[in-house]
Design a protein around this motif. Structure first.
Motif, short mmCIF file in Angstrom:
data_model
loop_
_atom_site.label_atom_id
_atom_site.label_comp_id
_atom_site.label_asym_id
_atom_site.label_seq_id
_atom_site.Cartn_x
_atom_site.Cartn_y
_atom_site.Cartn_z
N SER A 23 20.66 34.74 40.13
CA SER A 23 20.87 33.84 41.26
C SER A 23 22.09 32.94 41.04
O SER A 23 23.21 33.46 40.98
N TYR A 48 26.27 33.67 40.45
CA TYR A 48 27.50 33.04 41.00
C TYR A 48 28.43 32.68 39.83
O TYR A 48 29.66 32.80 39.93
N GLY A 64 19.07 30.97 36.62
CA GLY A 64 19.40 30.39 37.93
C GLY A 64 19.04 28.91 37.99
O GLY A 64 18.66 28.29 36.99
N SER A 109 20.88 37.84 43.23
CA SER A 109 22.04 36.97 43.48
C SER A 109 22.80 37.47 44.70
O SER A 109 22.35 38.39 45.40
#
Ligand code: MLT
Length: 260
Positions: free
Chosen positions: A89, A93, A23, A114
């Motif tokens: 996280s 995406y 992340g 996430s």
């Protein structure tokens, strides 16, 4: 369209490829302990996303599709046709963006701490405020903003993982931080993708995540037909560091059931 960059990555083990994405604003290092643990059965690849770790940090907006194309290029370079791709996280995406671009490359998907939704207007504005601060003061403002929220509230203040994460944030270049903040701010809502996902999906969250509410993991699991939902107790936004054993167990159970 901006060019993809050649990402730095670490690779260990043989077998079904498992890609673990980190992340914001960290690096593949958050997964290195898990990479070691899983590498007796899997080929585990931990890239540093653009702007992070030892990967190039060009200026510009790091849209999630762009980060995903960088990751798919790593698979191409390694001659990997299909992989299990998991992201923490912002890495989640990116994994969802990669699914949208190239679902045929997935054996399974993992979304760790996430979410599928886009930013609220308020969330977007706070990213832009942070961009201004980072442009003026560098990475330290991000460490100060994020560190108090990254871990479960009961983590002792002297826990070594806090220092580890602080150093990862401080070592992330301002262009990488700014590009990622601006890219996350404009990311589209991926919620409509969820019901269409046909491969196994692990949705794992820390039960005390103060950055992405665990309820979002439950909502995603309700929308994905093939979901396995795991809530890790005594963990916040960084379950792989806060509860490494419970996270490894969840990953192993999931990977073992993927049937590759
Ligand atoms: C992350 O941990 O990658 C970020 O906090 C995600 C976000 O800010 O949306």
């Amino acid at each position: 369209m901006p060019d993809i960059v050649t990402l730095n990555y670490s690779e260990a083990g043989q077998g079904t490829p498992v890609v673990l994405l980190h992340g914001f604003p960290l690096s593949g290092a958050i997964w290195h302990e898990h990479q070691k643990r899983l590498s007796d059965r899997y080929r585990v690849i931990t890239p540093d996303l653009r702007g992070h770790g030892r990967s190039p940090a060009p200026s510009g907006v790091y849209e999630m599709d762009l980060l995903a194309r960088d990751v798919l290029a790593v698979l191409d370079a390694l001659l990997i046709k299909k992989a299990i791709i998991m992201g923490h996280s912002m890495g989640g995406y990116v994994a969802l963006a990669a699914w949208k671009l190239a679902p045929e490359r997935f054996l399974a998907l993992g979304l760790i701490a996430s979410q599928a939704g886009a930013d609220t207007e308020e969330g977007r504005q706070s990213r832009y405020k942070l961009v201004t601060k980072v442009a003026a003061n560098g990475s330290k403002d991000v460490a100060e903003t994020m560190l108090p929220k990254l871990f479960a509230p009961d983590l002792p203040a002297e826990a070594p993982i806090i220092e580890l994460v602080r150093q990862l944030i401080l070592n992330t270049q301002p262009t990488g931080i700014i590009g990622s903040l601006e890219g996350m701010a404009v990311r589209p809502d991926s919620g409509t993708l969820l019901p269409k996902i046909s491969v196994p999906v692990l949705i794992l969250a820390g039960a005390h995540d103060q950055i992405i509410a665990p309820d979002k993991a439950k909502a995603m699991a309700a929308a994905v037909k093939t979901a396995t939902l795991t809530m890790v107790e005594h963990a916040g936004h960084m379950p792989m560091l806060e509860q490494p054993q419970a996270t490894t167990t969840a990953l192993c159970n999931f990977l073992g059931g993927v049937g590759t």
